[in-house]
Design a protein around this motif. Sequence first.
Motif, PDB file in Angstrom:
ATOM      1  N   GLU A 114       1.901  19.143  19.945  1.00  0.00           N
ATOM      2  CA  GLU A 114       1.608  20.439  19.315  1.00  0.00           C
ATOM      3  C   GLU A 114       2.646  21.493  19.707  1.00  0.00           C
ATOM      4  O   GLU A 114       3.109  22.275  18.866  1.00  0.00           O
ATOM      5  N   TYR A 115       3.021  21.488  20.976  1.00  0.00           N
ATOM      6  CA  TYR A 115       3.997  22.465  21.462  1.00  0.00           C
ATOM      7  C   TYR A 115       5.361  22.238  20.799  1.00  0.00           C
ATOM      8  O   TYR A 115       5.999  23.187  20.314  1.00  0.00           O
ATOM      9  N   ALA A 116       5.791  20.979  20.762  1.00  0.00           N
ATOM     10  CA  ALA A 116       7.100  20.662  20.182  1.00  0.00           C
ATOM     11  C   ALA A 116       7.120  20.935  18.687  1.00  0.00           C
ATOM     12  O   ALA A 116       8.120  21.434  18.146  1.00  0.00           O
ATOM     13  N   THR A 117       6.019  20.623  18.007  1.00  0.00           N
ATOM     14  CA  THR A 117       5.942  20.871  16.563  1.00  0.00           C
ATOM     15  C   THR A 117       6.101  22.354  16.263  1.00  0.00           C
ATOM     16  O   THR A 117       6.881  22.761  15.394  1.00  0.00           O
ATOM     17  N   GLU A 118       5.365  23.185  16.999  1.00  0.00           N
ATOM     18  CA  GLU A 118       5.431  24.632  16.794  1.00  0.00           C
ATOM     19  C   GLU A 118       6.828  25.174  17.059  1.00  0.00           C
ATOM     20  O   GLU A 118       7.363  25.973  16.272  1.00  0.00           O
ATOM     21  N   ARG A 119       7.432  24.724  18.152  1.00  0.00           N
ATOM     22  CA  ARG A 119       8.752  25.249  18.532  1.00  0.00           C
ATOM     23  C   ARG A 119       9.842  24.781  17.566  1.00  0.00           C
ATOM     24  O   ARG A 119      10.726  25.557  17.188  1.00  0.00           O
ATOM     25  N   LEU A 120       9.794  23.520  17.151  1.00  0.00           N
ATOM     26  CA  LEU A 120      10.830  23.007  16.251  1.00  0.00           C
ATOM     27  C   LEU A 120      10.716  23.621  14.858  1.00  0.00           C
ATOM     28  O   LEU A 120      11.731  23.921  14.223  1.00  0.00           O
ATOM     29  N   LEU A 121       9.484  23.824  14.379  1.00  0.00           N
ATOM     30  CA  LEU A 121       9.310  24.390  13.040  1.00  0.00           C
ATOM     31  C   LEU A 121       9.777  25.848  12.958  1.00  0.00           C
ATOM     32  O   LEU A 121       9.980  26.376  11.863  1.00  0.00           O
ATOM     33  N   ALA A 122       9.960  26.474  14.111  1.00  0.00           N
ATOM     34  CA  ALA A 122      10.480  27.848  14.131  1.00  0.00           C
ATOM     35  C   ALA A 122      11.977  27.889  13.827  1.00  0.00           C
ATOM     36  O   ALA A 122      12.538  28.965  13.578  1.00  0.00           O
ATOM     37  N   ILE A 123      12.623  26.719  13.845  1.00  0.00           N
ATOM     38  CA  ILE A 123      14.058  26.654  13.547  1.00  0.00           C
ATOM     39  C   ILE A 123      14.239  26.624  12.028  1.00  0.00           C
ATOM     40  O   ILE A 123      13.704  25.749  11.342  1.00  0.00           O
ATOM     41  N   GLU A 124      14.992  27.548  11.501  1.00  0.00           N
ATOM     42  CA  GLU A 124      15.188  27.659  10.049  1.00  0.00           C
ATOM     43  C   GLU A 124      15.881  26.407   9.512  1.00  0.00           C
ATOM     44  O   GLU A 124      16.861  25.922  10.084  1.00  0.00           O
ATOM     45  N   GLY A 125      15.352  25.883   8.402  1.00  0.00           N
ATOM     46  CA  GLY A 125      15.958  24.711   7.758  1.00  0.00           C
ATOM     47  C   GLY A 125      15.491  23.386   8.307  1.00  0.00           C
ATOM     48  O   GLY A 125      15.918  22.331   7.817  1.00  0.00           O
ATOM     49  N   LEU A 126      14.607  23.414   9.325  1.00  0.00           N
ATOM     50  CA  LEU A 126      14.141  22.154   9.919  1.00  0.00           C
ATOM     51  C   LEU A 126      12.896  21.657   9.202  1.00  0.00           C
ATOM     52  O   LEU A 126      11.950  22.421   8.977  1.00  0.00           O
ATOM     53  N   ARG A 127      12.896  20.374   8.843  1.00  0.00           N
ATOM     54  CA  ARG A 127      11.740  19.743   8.204  1.00  0.00           C
ATOM     55  C   ARG A 127      11.263  18.575   9.053  1.00  0.00           C
ATOM     56  O   ARG A 127      12.061  17.755   9.501  1.00  0.00           O
ATOM     57  N   ILE A 128       9.959  18.507   9.249  1.00  0.00           N
ATOM     58  CA  ILE A 128       9.349  17.376   9.947  1.00  0.00           C
ATOM     59  C   ILE A 128       8.787  16.404   8.910  1.00  0.00           C
ATOM     60  O   ILE A 128       8.099  16.800   7.970  1.00  0.00           O
ATOM     61  N   TYR A 129       9.081  15.113   9.098  1.00  0.00           N
ATOM     62  CA  TYR A 129       8.559  14.064   8.226  1.00  0.00           C
ATOM     63  C   TYR A 129       7.413  13.363   8.964  1.00  0.00           C
ATOM     64  O   TYR A 129       7.582  12.889  10.081  1.00  0.00           O
ATOM     65  N   GLY A 130       6.263  13.309   8.294  1.00  0.00           N
ATOM     66  CA  GLY A 130       5.082  12.741   8.940  1.00  0.00           C
ATOM     67  C   GLY A 130       4.225  13.864   9.476  1.00  0.00           C
ATOM     68  O   GLY A 130       4.342  14.252  10.643  1.00  0.00           O
ATOM     69  N   ILE A 153       0.873  -1.181   0.000  1.00  0.00           N
ATOM     70  CA  ILE A 153       0.000   0.000   0.000  1.00  0.00           C
ATOM     71  C   ILE A 153       0.908   1.229   0.000  1.00  0.00           C
ATOM     72  O   ILE A 153       1.682   1.426   0.946  1.00  0.00           O
ATOM     73  N   PRO A 154       0.843   2.088  -1.004  1.00  0.00           N
ATOM     74  CA  PRO A 154       1.742   3.250  -1.040  1.00  0.00           C
ATOM     75  C   PRO A 154       1.324   4.336  -0.045  1.00  0.00           C
ATOM     76  O   PRO A 154       0.209   4.325   0.480  1.00  0.00           O
ATOM     77  N   MET A 155       2.240   5.274   0.176  1.00  0.00           N
ATOM     78  CA  MET A 155       1.984   6.400   1.071  1.00  0.00           C
ATOM     79  C   MET A 155       2.245   7.709   0.342  1.00  0.00           C
ATOM     80  O   MET A 155       2.873   7.738  -0.721  1.00  0.00           O
ATOM     81  N   ASN A 156       1.756   8.815   0.935  1.00  0.00           N
ATOM     82  CA  ASN A 156       1.960  10.135   0.322  1.00  0.00           C
ATOM     83  C   ASN A 156       2.988  10.942   1.114  1.00  0.00           C
ATOM     84  O   ASN A 156       3.534  10.468   2.121  1.00  0.00           O
ATOM     85  N   GLU A 157       3.232  12.168   0.671  1.00  0.00           N
ATOM     86  CA  GLU A 157       4.259  13.024   1.280  1.00  0.00           C
ATOM     87  C   GLU A 157       3.961  13.358   2.744  1.00  0.00           C
ATOM     88  O   GLU A 157       4.867  13.617   3.528  1.00  0.00           O
ATOM     89  N   GLU A 158       2.680  13.372   3.110  1.00  0.00           N
ATOM     90  CA  GLU A 158       2.306  13.679   4.494  1.00  0.00           C
ATOM     91  C   GLU A 158       2.549  12.483   5.431  1.00  0.00           C
ATOM     92  O   GLU A 158       2.437  12.622   6.645  1.00  0.00           O
ATOM     93  N   ASN A 164       6.023   3.822  13.657  1.00  0.00           N
ATOM     94  CA  ASN A 164       7.079   4.133  14.627  1.00  0.00           C
ATOM     95  C   ASN A 164       7.979   5.266  14.149  1.00  0.00           C
ATOM     96  O   ASN A 164       8.554   5.997  14.946  1.00  0.00           O
ATOM     97  N   ALA A 165       8.093   5.437  12.825  1.00  0.00           N
ATOM     98  CA  ALA A 165       8.999   6.446  12.283  1.00  0.00           C
ATOM     99  C   ALA A 165       8.339   7.803  12.106  1.00  0.00           C
ATOM    100  O   ALA A 165       9.009   8.835  12.167  1.00  0.00           O
ATOM    101  N   LEU A 166       7.012   7.818  11.901  1.00  0.00           N
ATOM    102  CA  LEU A 166       6.320   9.067  11.571  1.00  0.00           C
ATOM    103  C   LEU A 166       5.267   9.475  12.594  1.00  0.00           C
ATOM    104  O   LEU A 166       4.861  10.627  12.634  1.00  0.00           O
ATOM    105  N   GLY A 167       4.785   8.516  13.394  1.00  0.00           N
ATOM    106  CA  GLY A 167       3.729   8.808  14.359  1.00  0.00           C
ATOM    107  C   GLY A 167       2.328   8.761  13.777  1.00  0.00           C
ATOM    108  O   GLY A 167       1.343   8.934  14.507  1.00  0.00           O
ATOM    109  N   THR A 168       2.197   8.513  12.474  1.00  0.00           N
ATOM    110  CA  THR A 168       0.894   8.468  11.813  1.00  0.00           C
ATOM    111  C   THR A 168      -0.004   7.399  12.435  1.00  0.00           C
ATOM    112  O   THR A 168       0.426   6.259  12.626  1.00  0.00           O
TER     113      THR A 168
END
Length: 408
Positions: free
Chosen positions: A312-328, A146-151, A177-181
């Motif tokens: 939610e808190y960690a996502t917001e704070r980490l995405l504020a770091i320039e060049g950081l990408r979250i997978y999943g 079953i394939p997956m998408n970019e999200e 385990n790798a993405l939290g989906t």
Amino acid sequence: MEKTTFNPTVIRKDFPILNREVNGKPLVYFDNAATSQTPRQVIDVIVDYYSNYNANIHRGVHTLSQEATDKYEQARIKIQKHFNAAKSHEIIFTSGTTHSINLVANGFTSILKAGDELIVSAMEHHSNIVPWQMLCERTGATLKVIPMNEEGELILEEYLELLSDKTKLVFCNHVSNALGTVNPVKTIIDAAHKVGAAVLIDGAQAAPHIKADVQELNVDFYTVSAHKMCGPTGVGMLYGKEEWLNILPPYQGGGEMIAEVTFEKTTYADLPHKFEAGTPNICGGIAFGAALDYMNAIGFDEIAAYENELLEYATERLLAIEGLRIYGTSENKTSVISFNIEGVHPYDMGSILDKLGIAVRTGHHCAQPIMDFYKIPGTVRASFSFYNTKEEIDILVEGVEKAKAMLL
């Protein structure tokens, strides 16, 4: 066990390891998806077992054996009730999720034939890929994906197209385990059953966050490892519908799993003992039950709500770091963040964070097909539990910024 009021500051006092220092810094433990920490309530049960009633179980007439047997079988019933299995003998004690999956894969060797098809999702842990590949090699069956998408979500329309009357088994993790989906496992199960296929759900990553109801899901097999949910390593469970467990042959031969043995013929014991050859991890099984008691006393709804707040808190704070990408980036996910910073190798980031006392996981997380999909060597994975705090997330963010400044 009575329900407690959720208070992370109080809960942290139950975990002795959270008091230690690493490299001269207070430990910040964000590797919960690999293994959770163990509260003193579970540690005390382990000490009590070896101090007071350590003995081999079943068939023993002496007091210690009877006490150990009673506690072990009580733990089986706790697990049955927690996952809402219809019968306690549908709960098979194993050494963990990998053992559970291999038990089922081995059993289907005598059932499958060339031309049969198995379906697995693109976001599985290696332990829910390799046993099925080995099964295909033994039987001539074919494995489809079953394939997956970019999200980091499964493409269900393509899954439905893969299903046919040739489909015999479908495998999917409840949570990646790798993405939290969080995968739509009920939809996946229902669709598979329409074509007559059985379904195994890998619940290892879901069990710490979601109280799965195996009857409501109508799943055929569900697997869990105790060490992901405040229990000890080396023990887990396989839930299987009674009709399937009766069809599958024993996985291992030895003591405990037999009814009668002669040199001419052996007959096998009834469920669950048919699949529990040899002396089990008795203490581990009892401690698994104690871990479920502990988490249920806190409450899974409370755990999920708090962990989502951390996510939610960690996502917001980490995405504020320039060049950081979250997978999943699925909307429906548990408290796992896999990320990279452009130009920084995840191993280098993890090594620096460790010097700061922060434990994260780096690499492909035994989910190499996911990394191949994103064309990356791996990620830094921070995974949060109900005993973590926002203050620790702040320390992580500072550490990531410090590592980035050192490495770029």
